[in-house]
Motif scaffolding. Structure first.
Motif, short mmCIF file in Angstrom:
data_model
loop_
_atom_site.label_atom_id
_atom_site.label_comp_id
_atom_site.label_asym_id
_atom_site.label_seq_id
_atom_site.Cartn_x
_atom_site.Cartn_y
_atom_site.Cartn_z
N LYS A 118 -2.38 18.01 10.91
CA LYS A 118 -1.78 16.81 10.04
C LYS A 118 -2.98 15.71 9.44
CE LYS A 118 -0.06 13.22 12.63
NZ LYS A 118 0.83 12.42 13.40
N ARG A 119 -2.88 15.52 8.32
CA ARG A 119 -3.63 14.25 7.68
C ARG A 119 -2.96 13.24 7.25
NH1 ARG A 119 -6.00 18.22 9.37
NH2 ARG A 119 -7.57 19.48 8.29
N LYS A 120 -3.72 12.14 7.34
CA LYS A 120 -2.94 10.68 6.95
C LYS A 120 -3.70 9.94 6.21
CE LYS A 120 -1.52 9.28 10.92
NZ LYS A 120 -0.74 8.43 11.86
N THR A 121 -3.51 9.11 5.14
CA THR A 121 -4.17 8.35 4.51
C THR A 121 -4.06 6.85 5.36
OG1 THR A 121 -2.21 7.29 3.16
CG2 THR A 121 -3.60 9.46 2.21
N ASN A 122 -4.76 6.19 4.72
CA ASN A 122 -4.65 4.47 5.27
C ASN A 122 -3.28 3.75 4.85
OD1 ASN A 122 -6.30 4.81 2.68
ND2 ASN A 122 -5.82 2.36 2.69
N VAL A 123 -3.15 2.90 5.36
CA VAL A 123 -1.94 2.13 5.13
C VAL A 123 -1.99 1.10 4.19
CG1 VAL A 123 -0.02 0.66 6.02
CG2 VAL A 123 -0.95 2.57 7.18
N VAL A 124 -1.28 0.94 3.06
CA VAL A 124 -1.53 -0.09 1.94
C VAL A 124 -0.63 -1.02 2.31
CG1 VAL A 124 -2.05 -0.64 -0.30
CG2 VAL A 124 -2.76 1.47 0.44
N LYS A 125 -0.83 -2.51 2.84
CA LYS A 125 0.30 -3.18 2.94
C LYS A 125 0.69 -4.19 1.87
CE LYS A 125 -1.33 -4.15 7.63
NZ LYS A 125 -1.51 -5.22 8.79
N ASN A 126 2.10 -4.18 1.83
CA ASN A 126 2.65 -5.08 0.89
C ASN A 126 2.48 -4.59 -0.36
OD1 ASN A 126 3.91 -6.73 2.92
ND2 ASN A 126 1.93 -7.80 3.10
N ASN A 127 2.81 -3.36 -0.72
CA ASN A 127 2.47 -2.85 -2.06
C ASN A 127 3.40 -1.55 -2.66
OD1 ASN A 127 1.27 -1.80 -4.56
ND2 ASN A 127 -0.89 -2.82 -3.60
N LEU A 128 4.22 -1.78 -3.66
CA LEU A 128 4.82 -0.72 -4.13
C LEU A 128 4.30 0.29 -5.25
CD1 LEU A 128 8.28 -2.53 -4.74
CD2 LEU A 128 7.55 -1.54 -2.63
N ASN A 129 2.98 0.07 -5.48
CA ASN A 129 2.09 0.79 -6.31
C ASN A 129 0.88 0.97 -5.57
OD1 ASN A 129 3.89 0.97 -8.75
ND2 ASN A 129 3.79 -1.41 -8.44
N PRO A 130 0.68 1.52 -4.56
CA PRO A 130 -0.52 1.68 -3.74
C PRO A 130 -1.86 2.61 -4.39
CG PRO A 130 1.31 2.97 -2.64
CD PRO A 130 1.81 2.27 -3.78
N SER A 131 -2.98 2.20 -4.13
CA SER A 131 -3.79 2.98 -4.47
C SER A 131 -4.60 3.61 -3.34
CB SER A 131 -4.86 2.43 -5.59
OG SER A 131 -5.85 3.31 -5.61
N TRP A 132 -4.63 4.79 -2.80
CA TRP A 132 -5.28 5.33 -1.70
C TRP A 132 -6.78 5.85 -1.87
CZ3 TRP A 132 -0.23 6.85 -2.37
CH2 TRP A 132 0.79 6.22 -1.46
N GLN A 133 -6.97 6.53 -3.09
CA GLN A 133 -8.21 7.31 -3.45
C GLN A 133 -8.57 7.97 -2.23
OE1 GLN A 133 -8.90 7.46 -6.35
NE2 GLN A 133 -7.24 6.08 -7.16
N TYR A 134 -7.92 8.70 -1.53
CA TYR A 134 -8.14 9.38 -0.22
C TYR A 134 -8.30 10.88 -0.41
CZ TYR A 134 -8.02 10.32 4.84
OH TYR A 134 -8.31 10.59 6.31
N GLN A 135 -9.65 11.31 0.18
CA GLN A 135 -9.62 12.79 -0.18
C GLN A 135 -9.52 13.42 1.29
OE1 GLN A 135 -13.04 14.10 -2.25
NE2 GLN A 135 -12.95 12.77 -3.89
N LEU A 136 -8.81 14.60 1.36
CA LEU A 136 -8.80 15.34 2.84
C LEU A 136 -9.12 16.98 2.33
CD1 LEU A 136 -5.60 17.00 2.59
CD2 LEU A 136 -5.09 14.59 2.89
N SER A 137 -9.07 17.69 3.34
CA SER A 137 -9.54 19.10 2.93
C SER A 137 -8.84 19.89 4.25
CB SER A 137 -10.99 19.32 3.12
OG SER A 137 -11.57 18.90 2.02
N TYR A 138 -8.69 21.22 3.86
CA TYR A 138 -8.21 22.27 4.82
C TYR A 138 -9.02 23.43 4.55
CZ TYR A 138 -3.82 19.87 5.74
OH TYR A 138 -2.77 18.87 5.89
N GLY A 139 -9.81 23.95 5.68
CA GLY A 139 -10.71 24.99 5.66
C GLY A 139 -10.17 26.46 5.74
N ASN A 140 -10.97 27.49 5.76
CA ASN A 140 -10.65 28.69 6.02
C ASN A 140 -9.46 29.23 5.39
OD1 ASN A 140 -11.38 31.14 7.47
ND2 ASN A 140 -9.94 30.73 9.05
#
Length: 410
Positions: A304-326
């Motif tokens: 499981k991967r999760k981004t951060n929570v953006v509070k009080n926003n209907l147009n959130p910007s996360w700019q969050y990078q995640l990866s799965y290896g192998n």
């Protein structure tokens, strides 16, 4: 029961707790007004039922329990017409309904031939408290003149997925408002540039069922498959720990070319950028969104991967990078990347806001039938483009599904 289990169960029919609490509070007030002072046993029973339903968390039961106490349907014949016009301000993204007047409404007071009408609007499928708008009540008339403007802040693309619901009601002093008719108008084919005030006949109650096409917003992301032979892996990416096979390889030395950690294995990188036009589930007209990600069929805690929570926003910007290896190009054709958007709640279960599944959409994984390999045409296109261009970023804007049932189901 874990929080993830609760979230999974609420995929199809997620209802905001803010709206649920508001429904319960308003309904109790209406129930108390309607109960006579002498009928204390009925009042007590109503409160007990309300507490019982709240303990169970059943918003559907609350709705059915109090719908008759708050509103009347079908008690009076539907007559008359309503006149309204529509417009859209493209510069500031404002949709306006100009409610002019009604004529020949059904009289609730038949002796005096009068009613106390008002107009209520929704942009379906949103029937939350935040999506409701109302005019003032015009007392003692069946031909009310309103001349009021009702406004919604909404993007043009989202507006085209909505159905305008304009209904007329009689206001009752005891809170039991009576339905006097409605107009349903899908907005995907309406020209808002020239929709002048028009008369519409009022019809009986016939709300459209919410389908899998209901708009929940869009998510913007980028994907990249990075073969092991390509250098320059993202230092900022959140990488998975080395697999047990890789750790054994360090100890045992060289392996044969058919090892699962051969050079053709690489990394799947995902950049979750932002979302647009998410549904509001809180009383303040907003949400606290975050994204949760799995690479099916692995739904383990480690996967499981999760981004951060953006509070009080209907147009959130996360700019969050995640990866799965192998992973390999071959294995990714048998797997599916599931991303779901949730409203974060510190106390109860999180509310589902929408999701996508990126894969080949074949219904099969390694030769076995699976319900999660159900990608839509746009989702398949994004996944295939990534697989065809290893080492390069593939950007996509995808519409969120209203539930994570298999495609085509409601």
């Amino acid at each position: 029961m874990g929080k993830d289990t609760i979230e999974r169960e609420s995929y199809v029919d997620s209802v905001s707790r803010g709206s649920q609490r508001s429904l319960a509070e308003n309904s109790e007030r209406n129930y108390i007004r309607y109960a006579s002072a002498s009928d204390t046993s009925t009042l007590t029973l109503g409160r007990k039922l309300q507490r019982s339903q709240l303990m169970k968390g059943s918003s559907t039961s609350l709705t059915s329990l109090y719908s008759e106490a708050g509103e009347h349907y079908g008690k009076f014949p539907i007559t008359g017409d309503i006149q309204f016009g529509l417009s859209y301000n493209y510069k500031i993204g404002i949709f306006e309904i100009k409610v002019i007047n009604c004529r020949d409404l059904a009289p609730i007071d038949t002796k005096k031939n009068k009613s106390d009408p008002y107009v209520k609007t929704y942009l379906l499928p949103d029937k939350t408290k935040n999506g409701k708008r109302k005019t003032k009540v015009k007392r003692g008339t069946i031909n009310p003149m309103f001349e009021e403007a009702i406004r919604y802040t909404i993007s043009q693309s989202e507006l085209q997925t909505r159905t305008l619901n304009v209904s007329v009601w009689n206001r009752d002093a005891f809170g039991r408002n009576t339905f006097l008719g409605e107009v349903l108008m899908p907005l995907d084919t309406v020209s808002l540039d020239s929709y002048k005030p028009t008369w519409h006949p009022l019809c009986n109650k016939a709300p459209p069922a919410e389908t899998s096409l209901s708009y929940k917003g869009d998510i913007i992301l980028a994907l990249r498959f990075e073969p092991a032979a390509i250098d320059g892996r993202d230092d900022t990416a959140e990488e998975t720990p080395p697999s047990p096979d890789k750790q054994k390889k360090k100890k045992l030395g060289k392996r044969k070319s058919n090892s699962p950690t051969k050079k053709s294995a690489g990394w799947l990188h995902v950049n979750i950028k932002e979302a647009k036009n998410l549904m509001a589930v809180r009383m303040n007209g907003s949400s606290n969104p975050f994204v949760k990600c799995y690479l099916e069929p692995d739904r383990s805690k480690q996967g499981k991967r999760k981004t951060n929570v953006v509070k009080n926003n209907l147009n959130p910007s996360w700019q969050y990078q995640l990866s799965y290896g192998n992973v390999t190009l071959k294995s990714l054709k048998e797997r599916c990347l599931e991303l779901t958007v949730w409203d974060y709640d510190t106390i109860g279960s999180n509310d589902f806001l929408g999701g996508i599944r990126l894969g080949m959409g074949t219904g099969l994984s390694f030769g076995k039938e699976v319900d999660w390999m159900d990608s839509t045409a746009d989702e398949i296109r994004a996944w295939e483009t990534m697989l065809k261009t290893p080492g390069e970023w593939t950007e996509a804007t995808l519409t969120l599904r209203p539930n994570m049932n298999t495609k085509g189901s409601t």
